[in-house]
Motif scaffolding. Sequence first.
Motif, PDB file in Angstrom:
ATOM      1  N   VAL A 189       0.859  -1.185   0.000  1.00 33.02           N
ATOM      2  CA  VAL A 189       0.000   0.000   0.000  1.00 33.02           C
ATOM      3  C   VAL A 189       0.891   1.230   0.000  1.00 33.02           C
ATOM      4  O   VAL A 189       1.756   1.374   0.879  1.00 33.02           O
ATOM      5  N   LEU A 190       0.684   2.084  -0.996  1.00 29.43           N
ATOM      6  CA  LEU A 190       1.502   3.295  -1.102  1.00 29.43           C
ATOM      7  C   LEU A 190       0.642   4.512  -0.819  1.00 29.43           C
ATOM      8  O   LEU A 190      -0.395   4.720  -1.463  1.00 29.43           O
TER       9      LEU A 190
ATOM     10  N   LEU B  47       4.250   9.328   6.236  1.00 25.50           N
ATOM     11  CA  LEU B  47       3.463   8.413   7.059  1.00 25.50           C
ATOM     12  C   LEU B  47       3.401   8.852   8.518  1.00 25.50           C
ATOM     13  O   LEU B  47       3.349   8.016   9.417  1.00 25.50           O
ATOM     14  N   HIS B  48       3.360  10.191   8.764  1.00 26.35           N
ATOM     15  CA  HIS B  48       3.295  10.680  10.155  1.00 26.35           C
ATOM     16  C   HIS B  48       2.276   9.948  10.999  1.00 26.35           C
ATOM     17  O   HIS B  48       2.513   9.610  12.138  1.00 26.35           O
TER      18      HIS B  48
ATOM     19  N   GLU C  75       9.374   6.698   2.006  1.00 26.23           N
ATOM     20  CA  GLU C  75       9.690   6.341   3.390  1.00 26.23           C
ATOM     21  C   GLU C  75       8.813   5.193   3.862  1.00 26.23           C
ATOM     22  O   GLU C  75       7.746   4.922   3.302  1.00 26.23           O
ATOM     23  N   THR C  76       9.342   4.519   4.903  1.00 27.61           N
ATOM     24  CA  THR C  76       8.573   3.457   5.530  1.00 27.61           C
ATOM     25  C   THR C  76       8.822   3.520   7.033  1.00 27.61           C
ATOM     26  O   THR C  76       9.899   3.943   7.469  1.00 27.61           O
ATOM     27  N   ALA C  77       7.816   3.098   7.778  1.00 28.97           N
ATOM     28  CA  ALA C  77       7.973   3.065   9.230  1.00 28.97           C
ATOM     29  C   ALA C  77       8.302   1.648   9.692  1.00 28.97           C
ATOM     30  O   ALA C  77       8.376   1.371  10.888  1.00 28.97           O
TER      31      ALA C  77
ATOM     32  N   GLY D 116       5.231   5.415   2.079  1.00 27.12           N
ATOM     33  CA  GLY D 116       4.713   6.753   1.789  1.00 27.12           C
ATOM     34  C   GLY D 116       5.683   7.415   0.837  1.00 27.12           C
ATOM     35  O   GLY D 116       6.855   7.054   0.783  1.00 27.12           O
ATOM     36  N   PHE D 117       5.210   8.351   0.060  1.00 29.23           N
ATOM     37  CA  PHE D 117       6.167   9.084  -0.771  1.00 29.23           C
ATOM     38  C   PHE D 117       5.847  10.563  -0.744  1.00 29.23           C
ATOM     39  O   PHE D 117       4.696  10.971  -0.809  1.00 29.23           O
ATOM     40  N   ALA D 118       6.910  11.346  -0.619  1.00 28.77           N
ATOM     41  CA  ALA D 118       6.773  12.794  -0.529  1.00 28.77           C
ATOM     42  C   ALA D 118       7.173  13.396  -1.856  1.00 28.77           C
ATOM     43  O   ALA D 118       8.257  13.117  -2.382  1.00 28.77           O
TER      44      ALA D 118
END
Lengths: 576, 314
Positions: free
Chosen positions: B162-163, B168-169, B245-247, B181-183
Motif C-alpha cells: 500500500v503506497l 506516514l506521520h 519512506e517506511t515506518a 509513503g512518498f513525498a
Amino acid sequence: MKKEAIGVVLGSREATPLEFWIGIQDGLVRLDDVVWVEADHGGLVVRYYGMVDRVHKVLEGTQFDSDTFLAAGHLIPTNTAYVAHVTVTRLEPEEYLPPDPGSPVYLARGDSLDAALYYDRMKQKLPVGFMRNGEPAFVNLAFLDGRQGGHVNISGISGVAAKTSYALFLLHSLYTSGVLEDAASAKTLIFNVKGQDLFYLDRPNRELAPEERERYAAMGLAAEPFASVAFFAPPRLAQGQGHITPSSHRAEGVRAYHWSLVDFCRDGLLPFLFSDRGAMSNLGFLIDHVTARLAALAHGQEGPELYVDDWPEGPTAEAGVFDSLGRVKIDSFGRLVDYLEFQLLGAESEGEAASGNQRWTARQHTGTLQAFVRRLRAAARNVGHLIRGDAPSNAPDPLGSSAQINVVDLHNLSPQAQMFVVGSLLRRVFGAKESGRHRGKVFVVLDELNKYAPREGESPIKDILLDIAERGRSLGVILIGAQQTASEVERRVVGNAAVRVVGRLDAAEAERPEYRYLPGAFRDRALILPQGTMILHQPEVPVPVAVQFPYPAWATKASEAAQDVSDEALKDELGL
Amino acid sequence: MKPRLRLEVWSPDHAAPEASLAQPLPELQAEPVAADGPWAPKREAAPWTGPLFFVDGRFRTDALIFLDDAPALLASVAVGAVGLEPGRAFYEEAAFAVRRFLVAPPGAWPEPVFSPAPGLDYELVEAGGEPEALRAAAMERRGALEMGLGDGLRARHPGALVLHDGPLHRLPAAATAGRLGFAKTHHRGYLNAEQAALLGELAAGERSPVFTFTRGERRFYSWYLRLPLEPERPYAAAATLLRVETAAPEAEALRLAPVSLGVLPRLASRPFRDPRAPQNLVPVGALERELGRRLGSAGLIRRRLLEHIRREAV
C-alpha cells in the motif's frame, strides 16, 4: 416475455419524447435493436418504443486521447461507457412527455417488437426479410398492393446492392406467403437486363444451404423456385429463313418474341422507337401523325406482312413483291422504312425536286422529315429482328399467359430496342388493365429506371411509366422499379413508391435529397451495406428498418440450377 | 559570470517541490544505513508481483459559516484507492469514502450532525477557534481516514503493498508492514551537504541508499529516487525527485527500496497531463480526478447551503 433491463435512460444527455440516449449495463446493444421504456408521469404511464440508431463506447476518466494508452497499459483505472441513441417510433398513450432519466430500458421482443414497428396494426403483413435480431420484418400489404399505397422503389450500386435479387425475393413472398389473397391470379412481368440471370427462376438452387431453408421457413415461405414462369428472348440476329430461334443459353422452354409488321402498325408502337421526342419541337407531332397513318394502313390486314397500294416503284430490283392485286408487299422493317421515306421525302429518282406525299408529311419542314427518316433508318439495324414481316406476332402477353411470371430478356438488345420492347409491353399491360380485361394484380419489375424514366427530357416510355406510377396503383398495376441512382430518375416515379428500399449506395449519391427520408445514420450505413442487406422504408413505420433476406431458393445462373434428371424431364427433352 | 538556468517542472500554481534539500534540521539529521552499501547511486530494481494500491484523499473547504459569532468550517473529504495488478488497473470500490465535517469551537453547535439538505450531512468536529486550527483539525481527519483506508486494504489483501501519497506521520505503529509513503515536495532536508551532493548525481531510475531518521518518537527509513522525465532538460535539482519512506523495520526497508525502483518510475506522469509531473504519479492523478467527482459539485453544495440558511434565518 423475459424482461431484463439492458440499461437505463441517460440523464447526462437530453431525454426528449422523440429521442433519448441510453446507457447500457448488461449485454450487447447494436444498431437496429428495438427497445422500450416505461415512465410514470404522476400516474400517467407512458411507454416509449424506439430503435437504436447510434451506439458508441468511450473511456471515462481520461483527460487526453493519449490517456487511452495509459488505460491500455493498466496504469490508470477507467470506465468504459457504452451508450446508444434511440429514436422513438411510438408512444403509448400518445403523450409527448420526456422519459425520466434512470428509467430501465428493455429489449423489445414479441408483442413489444410488433408494437414498436406498428406490426400490431397491420392487417396483412407481408414478410420482407429479417431484422438483425433474427425476427421477421414485415411490410403492410395495403401499402404495396395499391389499396393505401403502391409501388416499390429500390436503389443501389449495380452488382453490390442485389436490387434484382431483392425484387425477386419480394415477388416470392407475394406469391407464396399467402398474404396476398388473389396471388394465384397475379401476373408479373420482369425484364431481364443483365446476363440471363433470371432464366433459371423455375429451377431449384442447388447451392442453397440448409440454414437458408430454415430462414425461409421462419418467415412462413417455401424455399422453392418460382412455380409458374415463362421465358422470352429476342430472336437470334443472324439466321436463315423459316425457323425463328430464341437467343438464349437455356436450351428449352424459352420462346422467341417478336412483333409482326401489321401489329406494329395497328397497335401504334412506332413512338417507342423514339427516345428523344423532345429534341425537335415538331418531331413529336410528326411521329404521332405517322403512327396514326400506319394504324389506318394496317386496318383490316391480316399480316404478318403489310400490303400497300400507293408505292408505284416498290422496292427496286426484286421480283415477287407485287401481289395479285398489284399491291406492294412489305415484309421487313427495312422495307417499311423505305416506304415511309418514299411517302415523306418522295421518290429517290426525282432527286432534289422530290417531294413527299402531303397526306403523310403533315406540312412539316423537309428538315424534320429528314430527321425522322434518319432516325428510323438507324433503328432498322436495332429492331429489324424484333419487328418482322415473315412471321405472326409472338409478343409476350403477361396478362394472357398462363404463367404467373413472365421473364422478358433484354440484355442483348441495343438501348433503342430495349426501349421499344419495354415501352410496347408496358403499354400492352397498362392498356389491358385500363380496359378492365384482367382482374388480378400485375407486378412489373424494371431495373434501370433512370434509362426509361430519366429526370430530364421526355419520351413515350417515360409517359407510360408516369402513368403507371400515378394511376397504376388504383388499377392494380404495381411497379417494382430499381435504379442505381434515384436522383437521376423522374421525381414523380420515385415519389409515388410507397415502399422504398436502399442497398449499398455510392457516397455522393447518398447525400442527395432523394434519400433524405433516411436518418443520417442510415445514410452513412448505406455506404457499407453488404450484399443481402437492405434498408427498407414504409409509410406506416417512422424509421427505416435494415433487413436481410435469404439466399435465393431459385437458381440465378446455369451452374446453380440443380440438374433435373427425372424421367419426365428426360422425356420432355427427348420429345417423347 | 552568467547565472545557471534551471527550470522547475511543476506549474507555478503549485507549491514548488524544492525547499531545502541540504539543510537538515538538527533533530532530523539522517544516518545512512550501512547495510545498503556505500553512499552511491543504486539502480537494482525488484519487481512487485502481488497487488499494489495507491491511497490518496482530497480535501475541499465547502464554506466558512458563523454560528452566532463563532466561525465554523464546512469541509468535505474524499478518500479512495486505486489498485494495480498485472493486466488490470481498478478502483477498489470498498475503499472509497466521502465524509463531511463541520469544524466548530466546542459548544458552538448543539447537535452531532448538521444536515442542510438531504444527502448532505456534516459531522461535528470540535476544535479551537482560529480558522487555521479549524482547517488543521479537518486535515487531521483526512489523514486518519487515509491511514485507516490503508489498514483496511492490508486486512483485505494481506500480501498487498500500500503506497500513500504523502509521508506516514499518522501511520499507527502496529500497521507498518507493507506500507510506503512518498513525498513529492521536500520542505525539510534530511541529508547534510556532503550526503545531499549525491542527489545531483542520481540518474532517472536510480535511488540513494537507504537512510534512517527519527521523527518525534518514531524511527523511519527513507531514500530518494529520481523519476524519468522526457524530454530531458536542465531541470531544478529537486524537480524529478521523490522521497520514499517506511515506518517498518530496517530489513523490510532494505527489501522495499529496490521494489520502489521497480514500481514507481514507470508510473511517472508527464507535464502535459499533470501540472505536478512527474511526481504526481499517473494512477494517483486519475484517482484524484475520481475523488473530485465523488466530492460532488461545490457550486451545488453552496446553493443548498444558501437555501438552508435562508430558510432557517431568524
